[in-house]
Each structure stands twice: as structure tokens, then as C-alpha cells.
Design a protein around this motif. Structure first.
Motif, PDB file in Angstrom:
ATOM      1  N   GLU A  32       1.040  -1.282   0.021  1.00 26.37           N
ATOM      2  CA  GLU A  32      -0.304  -0.042  -0.185  1.00 26.37           C
ATOM      3  C   GLU A  32       0.448   1.130   0.315  1.00 26.37           C
ATOM      4  OE1 GLU A  32      -3.558   0.916   2.797  1.00 26.37           O
ATOM      5  OE2 GLU A  32      -3.785  -1.199   2.327  1.00 26.37           O
ATOM      6  N   GLY A  33       0.226   2.180  -1.102  1.00 24.29           N
ATOM      7  CA  GLY A  33       1.088   3.438  -0.672  1.00 24.29           C
ATOM      8  C   GLY A  33       3.381   3.773  -1.606  1.00 24.29           C
ATOM      9  N   SER A  34       3.089   2.569  -2.315  1.00 27.43           N
ATOM     10  CA  SER A  34       4.049   1.926  -2.909  1.00 27.43           C
ATOM     11  C   SER A  34       4.328   2.122  -3.812  1.00 27.43           C
ATOM     12  CB  SER A  34       4.782   0.695  -2.146  1.00 27.43           C
ATOM     13  OG  SER A  34       4.275   0.015  -3.222  1.00 27.43           O
ATOM     14  N   ASP A  35       3.457   2.373  -4.953  1.00 18.87           N
ATOM     15  CA  ASP A  35       3.394   2.254  -6.137  1.00 18.87           C
ATOM     16  C   ASP A  35       5.102   1.061  -6.798  1.00 18.87           C
ATOM     17  OD1 ASP A  35       2.369   3.390  -8.814  1.00 18.87           O
ATOM     18  OD2 ASP A  35       4.192   4.853  -8.599  1.00 18.87           O
ATOM     19  N   ARG A  36       4.793  -0.311  -6.359  1.00 16.57           N
ATOM     20  CA  ARG A  36       5.693  -1.364  -6.683  1.00 16.57           C
ATOM     21  C   ARG A  36       4.850  -2.481  -6.496  1.00 16.57           C
ATOM     22  NH1 ARG A  36       8.417  -1.867  -1.897  1.00 16.57           N
ATOM     23  NH2 ARG A  36       9.072  -3.715  -2.478  1.00 16.57           N
ATOM     24  N   PRO A  37       4.804  -2.042  -8.272  1.00 15.47           N
ATOM     25  CA  PRO A  37       4.062  -3.364  -9.139  1.00 15.47           C
ATOM     26  C   PRO A  37       4.585  -5.364  -8.583  1.00 15.47           C
ATOM     27  CG  PRO A  37       4.496  -3.134 -10.979  1.00 15.47           C
ATOM     28  CD  PRO A  37       5.222  -1.877  -9.986  1.00 15.47           C
ATOM     29  N   ALA A  69      -5.757  -7.983   3.507  1.00  9.89           N
ATOM     30  CA  ALA A  69      -5.207  -9.025   4.763  1.00  9.89           C
ATOM     31  C   ALA A  69      -3.514  -8.391   4.815  1.00  9.89           C
ATOM     32  CB  ALA A  69      -5.501 -10.449   4.483  1.00  9.89           C
ATOM     33  N   ASN A  70      -3.537  -8.188   3.015  1.00 10.27           N
ATOM     34  CA  ASN A  70      -1.196  -8.560   3.630  1.00 10.27           C
ATOM     35  C   ASN A  70      -1.317  -6.965   3.264  1.00 10.27           C
ATOM     36  OD1 ASN A  70      -1.101 -11.196   2.833  1.00 10.27           O
ATOM     37  ND2 ASN A  70      -1.801 -10.848   0.552  1.00 10.27           N
ATOM     38  N   ASP A  71      -2.225  -5.372   2.708  1.00 14.74           N
ATOM     39  CA  ASP A  71      -1.955  -4.381   2.909  1.00 14.74           C
ATOM     40  C   ASP A  71      -1.444  -4.059   1.731  1.00 14.74           C
ATOM     41  OD1 ASP A  71      -2.539  -3.325   5.929  1.00 14.74           O
ATOM     42  OD2 ASP A  71      -0.084  -4.583   6.571  1.00 14.74           O
ATOM     43  N   GLU A  72      -1.667  -4.909   0.747  1.00 14.09           N
ATOM     44  CA  GLU A  72      -1.752  -4.536  -0.475  1.00 14.09           C
ATOM     45  C   GLU A  72      -2.558  -3.503  -1.445  1.00 14.09           C
ATOM     46  OE1 GLU A  72       0.885  -8.262  -2.143  1.00 14.09           O
ATOM     47  OE2 GLU A  72      -1.005  -8.347  -1.613  1.00 14.09           O
ATOM     48  N   GLU A  73      -2.494  -3.091  -2.483  1.00 13.70           N
ATOM     49  CA  GLU A  73      -3.316  -2.304  -3.289  1.00 13.70           C
ATOM     50  C   GLU A  73      -3.280  -2.636  -4.466  1.00 13.70           C
ATOM     51  OE1 GLU A  73      -2.955   2.057  -2.997  1.00 13.70           O
ATOM     52  OE2 GLU A  73      -0.542   1.696  -3.588  1.00 13.70           O
ATOM     53  N   PRO A  74      -4.093  -2.413  -5.001  1.00 16.31           N
ATOM     54  CA  PRO A  74      -3.731  -3.136  -7.007  1.00 16.31           C
ATOM     55  C   PRO A  74      -2.890  -1.885  -7.656  1.00 16.31           C
ATOM     56  CG  PRO A  74      -5.936  -1.590  -6.920  1.00 16.31           C
ATOM     57  CD  PRO A  74      -5.528  -2.532  -5.023  1.00 16.31           C
ATOM     58  N   VAL A  75      -1.737  -1.929  -7.736  1.00 19.51           N
ATOM     59  CA  VAL A  75      -1.241  -1.253  -8.447  1.00 19.51           C
ATOM     60  C   VAL A  75      -0.947  -0.869 -10.075  1.00 19.51           C
ATOM     61  CG1 VAL A  75       1.723   0.156  -8.788  1.00 19.51           C
ATOM     62  CG2 VAL A  75       1.125  -1.520  -6.228  1.00 19.51           C
ATOM     63  N   VAL A  76      -0.793  -2.107 -10.386  1.00 28.45           N
ATOM     64  CA  VAL A  76      -0.904  -2.365 -12.123  1.00 28.45           C
ATOM     65  C   VAL A  76      -2.129  -2.535 -12.202  1.00 28.45           C
ATOM     66  CG1 VAL A  76      -0.525  -3.522 -13.992  1.00 28.45           C
ATOM     67  CG2 VAL A  76       1.244  -1.706 -12.895  1.00 28.45           C
ATOM     68  N   ILE A  77      -3.364  -2.811 -12.962  1.00 27.29           N
ATOM     69  CA  ILE A  77      -4.941  -3.720 -13.461  1.00 27.29           C
ATOM     70  C   ILE A  77      -4.479  -2.937 -14.663  1.00 27.29           C
ATOM     71  CG2 ILE A  77      -7.046  -3.639 -13.561  1.00 27.29           C
ATOM     72  CD1 ILE A  77      -7.137  -1.458 -11.417  1.00 27.29           C
ATOM     73  N   TYR A  78      -4.734  -4.247 -15.487  1.00 28.35           N
ATOM     74  CA  TYR A  78      -4.310  -5.630 -16.734  1.00 28.35           C
ATOM     75  C   TYR A  78      -4.677  -5.907 -17.596  1.00 28.35           C
ATOM     76  CZ  TYR A  78      -2.719  -9.338 -16.226  1.00 28.35           C
ATOM     77  OH  TYR A  78      -2.713 -11.309 -15.759  1.00 28.35           O
TER      78      TYR A  78
END
Length: 138
Positions: A32-37, A69-78
Motif C-alpha cells: 500500500e502506498g508504494s507504487d511498486r508492482p 489482509a496483506n496491506d496491499e493495493e492494486p498497483v497495476v490493473i491490466y
């Protein structure tokens, strides 16, 4: 600018080629918030269509639970376009709901060449951005 590792880039292209003539779709998650796919998540195109993609609602719900659960977000949607250039359609623009995501389009219309382009889509406005494919730890 989208910075994406070569292996992730190649996995997206391979998924698009594998699902052709239907559109392929998926997500690359990152902290989350990293902009790293980082985490490649190919999804099933529930529409099974060469002109439209749709995430299965149950798969999408499961994905968002995992991301949370993993504190992630969708950085790329393809997704892929099978017969047209890699540029968001009116439908793509209307469905773009993640303001921080890079929307990647891959065109599989040519067997010899693959278009891989990234866009930011915010409030219906499309802005193309450069893509830098990097080696791990670059």
C-alpha cells in the motif's frame, strides 16, 4: 512513470497471448502506498469475450480481501485488446475506479509485435505514461 520488473512485464504479455482471442485481465499488487508492482495475479475474464473483459465478482471479492489482509493495493490493473491498439476504450475509462492504479493495456492484434502501454485514468481523463522495464534490484 510505471517501473515494472521484466518478469512481471513478460508474465502479463504471456497471459495476454495465452488467452487470445479473448481479452485477458489481471492485477499486479504491491505494498500500500508504494507504487511498486510486485505480486502478479492473473484473473479469469468472466465475460470470455474478444472485445470486453470483466472480473468475476467472487474472484474480485476474494482479491480485495487478500489485498487488505496483506496491506496491499492494486498497483497495476491490466487487460488486453485483441484486435485494436493498446489504448483505453470508452468502457475501460468508465470502469476505471482505482485512482492510484496504472492501467496497462496489451495489444495482441499482431502475432509479431506486442504493444504494452500504461495509462493513468482519473475522473474520465486518460494520461499515457512512460513504462520502464527493469531487471530485478534495478
Amino acid at each position: 512513470m510505471l517501473r515494472i520488473e521484466r518478469a512481471t512485464h513478460d508474465a502479463i504479455v504471456a497471459h495476454a497471448r495465452r488467452d487470445h482471442p479473448d481479452e485477458a485481465c489481471g492485477v499486479v499488487a504491491g505494498p500500500e502506498g508504494s507504487d511498486r508492482p510486485v505480486r502478479f495475479i492473473p484473473m479469469l475474464n468472466a465475460a470470455r469475450s474478444p472485445t470486453f473483459y470483466e472480473f468475476d465478482s467472487a474472484d474480485l471479492l476474494q482479491l480485495y480481501k487478500e489485498l487488505e489482509a496483506n496491506d496491499e493495493e492494486p498497483v497495476v490493473i491490466y487487460h488486453s485488446h485483441t484486435a485494436t491498439e493498446a489504448y483505453p476504450s470508452r468502457t475501460d475509462i468508465a470502469y476505471a475506479q482505482e485512482p492510484n492504479a496504472h492501467y496497462v493495456l496489451v495489444s495482441t492484434r499482431s502475432e509479431d509485435e506486442t504493444e504494452f502501454r500504461s495509462f493513468r485514468i482519473l475522473d474520465g481523463e486518460v494520461t499515457e505514461e512512460p513504462v520502464e522495464v527493469v531487471e530485478p534490484d534495478a
